[in-house]
Design a protein around this motif. Sequence first.
Motif, PDB file in Angstrom:
ATOM      1  N   ALA A   1     -21.497 -93.321 -12.255  1.00 47.28           N
ATOM      2  CA  ALA A   1     -20.563 -92.495 -13.062  1.00 47.28           C
ATOM      3  C   ALA A   1     -19.096 -92.808 -12.527  1.00 47.28           C
ATOM      4  O   ALA A   1     -17.943 -93.086 -13.272  1.00 47.28           O
ATOM      5  CB  ALA A   1     -20.726 -91.156 -12.878  1.00 47.28           C
TER       6      ALA A   1
ATOM      7  N   VAL B   1     -17.923 -93.383 -21.360  1.00 47.63           N
ATOM      8  CA  VAL B   1     -18.094 -91.681 -21.405  1.00 47.63           C
ATOM      9  C   VAL B   1     -19.521 -91.332 -20.638  1.00 47.63           C
ATOM     10  O   VAL B   1     -20.467 -92.125 -20.636  1.00 47.63           O
ATOM     11  CB  VAL B   1     -18.212 -91.252 -22.868  1.00 47.63           C
ATOM     12  CG1 VAL B   1     -17.097 -91.354 -23.748  1.00 47.63           C
ATOM     13  CG2 VAL B   1     -19.439 -91.997 -23.698  1.00 47.63           C
ATOM     14  N   CYS B   2     -19.283 -90.328 -19.896  1.00 50.62           N
ATOM     15  CA  CYS B   2     -20.324 -89.754 -19.217  1.00 50.62           C
ATOM     16  C   CYS B   2     -20.780 -88.514 -19.934  1.00 50.62           C
ATOM     17  O   CYS B   2     -20.235 -87.620 -20.009  1.00 50.62           O
ATOM     18  CB  CYS B   2     -20.056 -89.419 -17.817  1.00 50.62           C
ATOM     19  SG  CYS B   2     -21.194 -88.744 -16.730  1.00 50.62           S
TER      20      CYS B   2
ATOM     21  N   ALA C   1     -23.137 -85.131 -20.290  1.00 54.71           N
ATOM     22  CA  ALA C   1     -23.883 -84.266 -19.280  1.00 54.71           C
ATOM     23  C   ALA C   1     -24.747 -83.494 -20.256  1.00 54.71           C
ATOM     24  O   ALA C   1     -24.120 -82.859 -21.093  1.00 54.71           O
ATOM     25  CB  ALA C   1     -23.129 -83.462 -18.413  1.00 54.71           C
TER      26      ALA C   1
ATOM     27  N   LEU D   1     -20.338 -85.501 -13.070  1.00 58.48           N
ATOM     28  CA  LEU D   1     -19.065 -85.370 -14.094  1.00 58.48           C
ATOM     29  C   LEU D   1     -17.861 -85.689 -13.173  1.00 58.48           C
ATOM     30  O   LEU D   1     -16.719 -86.308 -13.761  1.00 58.48           O
ATOM     31  CB  LEU D   1     -19.151 -84.154 -14.771  1.00 58.48           C
ATOM     32  CG  LEU D   1     -20.120 -83.880 -16.008  1.00 58.48           C
ATOM     33  CD1 LEU D   1     -19.814 -82.671 -16.775  1.00 58.48           C
ATOM     34  CD2 LEU D   1     -20.014 -85.123 -17.013  1.00 58.48           C
TER      35      LEU D   1
ATOM     36  N   ALA E   1     -17.453 -89.154 -12.488  1.00 58.13           N
ATOM     37  CA  ALA E   1     -17.096 -89.849 -13.567  1.00 58.13           C
ATOM     38  C   ALA E   1     -15.487 -89.676 -14.000  1.00 58.13           C
ATOM     39  O   ALA E   1     -14.708 -90.559 -14.231  1.00 58.13           O
ATOM     40  CB  ALA E   1     -17.703 -89.348 -14.986  1.00 58.13           C
ATOM     41  N   ARG E   2     -14.972 -88.401 -13.867  1.00 56.63           N
ATOM     42  CA  ARG E   2     -13.649 -88.093 -13.989  1.00 56.63           C
ATOM     43  C   ARG E   2     -12.596 -88.823 -12.859  1.00 56.63           C
ATOM     44  O   ARG E   2     -11.449 -89.422 -13.333  1.00 56.63           O
ATOM     45  CB  ARG E   2     -13.283 -86.725 -13.906  1.00 56.63           C
ATOM     46  CG  ARG E   2     -13.876 -85.798 -15.111  1.00 56.63           C
ATOM     47  CD  ARG E   2     -13.751 -84.484 -14.939  1.00 56.63           C
ATOM     48  NE  ARG E   2     -12.387 -83.973 -14.973  1.00 56.63           N
ATOM     49  CZ  ARG E   2     -11.779 -83.460 -16.016  1.00 56.63           C
ATOM     50  NH1 ARG E   2     -12.182 -83.505 -17.124  1.00 56.63           N
ATOM     51  NH2 ARG E   2     -10.600 -82.898 -15.740  1.00 56.63           N
TER      52      ARG E   2
ATOM     53  N   SER F   1     -13.357 -92.293 -16.109  1.00 55.94           N
ATOM     54  CA  SER F   1     -14.270 -92.082 -17.332  1.00 55.94           C
ATOM     55  C   SER F   1     -13.872 -90.864 -18.245  1.00 55.94           C
ATOM     56  O   SER F   1     -13.612 -89.924 -17.874  1.00 55.94           O
ATOM     57  CB  SER F   1     -15.715 -92.198 -17.110  1.00 55.94           C
ATOM     58  OG  SER F   1     -16.451 -91.815 -18.374  1.00 55.94           O
TER      59      SER F   1
ATOM     60  N   THR G   1     -15.671 -87.727 -20.408  1.00 53.62           N
ATOM     61  CA  THR G   1     -16.745 -87.063 -20.249  1.00 53.62           C
ATOM     62  C   THR G   1     -17.152 -85.943 -21.403  1.00 53.62           C
ATOM     63  O   THR G   1     -16.164 -85.513 -22.119  1.00 53.62           O
ATOM     64  CB  THR G   1     -16.395 -85.982 -18.890  1.00 53.62           C
ATOM     65  OG1 THR G   1     -15.309 -85.244 -19.187  1.00 53.62           O
ATOM     66  CG2 THR G   1     -16.497 -86.456 -17.373  1.00 53.62           C
TER      67      THR G   1
ATOM     68  N   ALA H   1     -15.715 -81.148 -18.956  1.00 58.08           N
ATOM     69  CA  ALA H   1     -15.996 -82.040 -20.070  1.00 58.08           C
ATOM     70  C   ALA H   1     -14.604 -82.237 -21.212  1.00 58.08           C
ATOM     71  O   ALA H   1     -13.876 -81.081 -21.256  1.00 58.08           O
ATOM     72  CB  ALA H   1     -17.031 -81.422 -21.115  1.00 58.08           C
TER      73      ALA H   1
END
Length: 285
Positions: free
Chosen positions: A174, A182-183, A185, A199, A202-203, A207, A209, A224
């Motif tokens: 991530a 994009v990740c 969840a 998450l 990832a942020r 990326s 979310t 998200a």
Amino acid sequence: MVWEGSADAPLTARIVALAPSMHPGERRVADAIAADLASAVERTAQELADHVGVGRATVVRTAQRLGYDGYPQLRVAVARELSLDAAGDAADGTMLGALRAAFDRFASHVGHTVSALTEEGLQAFVGALDGASRVLIVANGLSSPLGLDLMLRLTAAGRPAELLNDTIAQRIAARQLGEGSVCVAVSGSGANQETLAVLEAARAGGSGTLAITSFARSPVTRLADAALVVPPAGDSFRDELLHTSRAALMLVIESVVDALLDRRGDRGRDARDAVLQELGAAIRE
């Protein structure tokens, strides 16, 4: 004084034992929980704080004084006590009766599964999936099968996706996604700590979310960029803990992938044709 008794002791027993030694604000929180367990299990820490008239920190301290790591663990303990009332869902006491009751219960709430979805939210979610350079799916605990299903369906739709089982590997992947990826969840409760950590990674890596969850005010929705909220069959946190049904989430996942196929036009039709060809080659009489 903090609870030092058995870890298996029910919440109400802990409250009876410790309430006299609690600070006034903590005592009010404990009394409110004991007076209405069914309401307490549905309330977040902030909602309970507002109901009692104290700060959120007081609710968290009360949970810790009662021997729990935090308020989420206390809610699970409340659901555990309430589960004693869940016996006898089958009217006739048979296994078939229980099965029929479960189906009737879900069928009566099918319409609720899309009640929290909006056209704008769906467009944003599907658009992000379609335009991403990479898609990483993260799903842990009881949501793991849903993550696998989403990955397989996206791949079959011509939108390859990645899925890792190891939680450390999830966070590493991530963090390295970067812009344009994009990740996604998938979390029924929306509060799985491992999923939230992915998450956040990832942020941190730049990326986008996305999330699919059952509760609008769960932590995962705050991380998200776009979230699809699919209420559980019983519309309650207690049902999420006791029954952990993922049927509603599964239906929405299937429909979202169908929407992606339609959005992709010729690419979607080509992907579907390729899947049918492979399926045809795999079937024997």
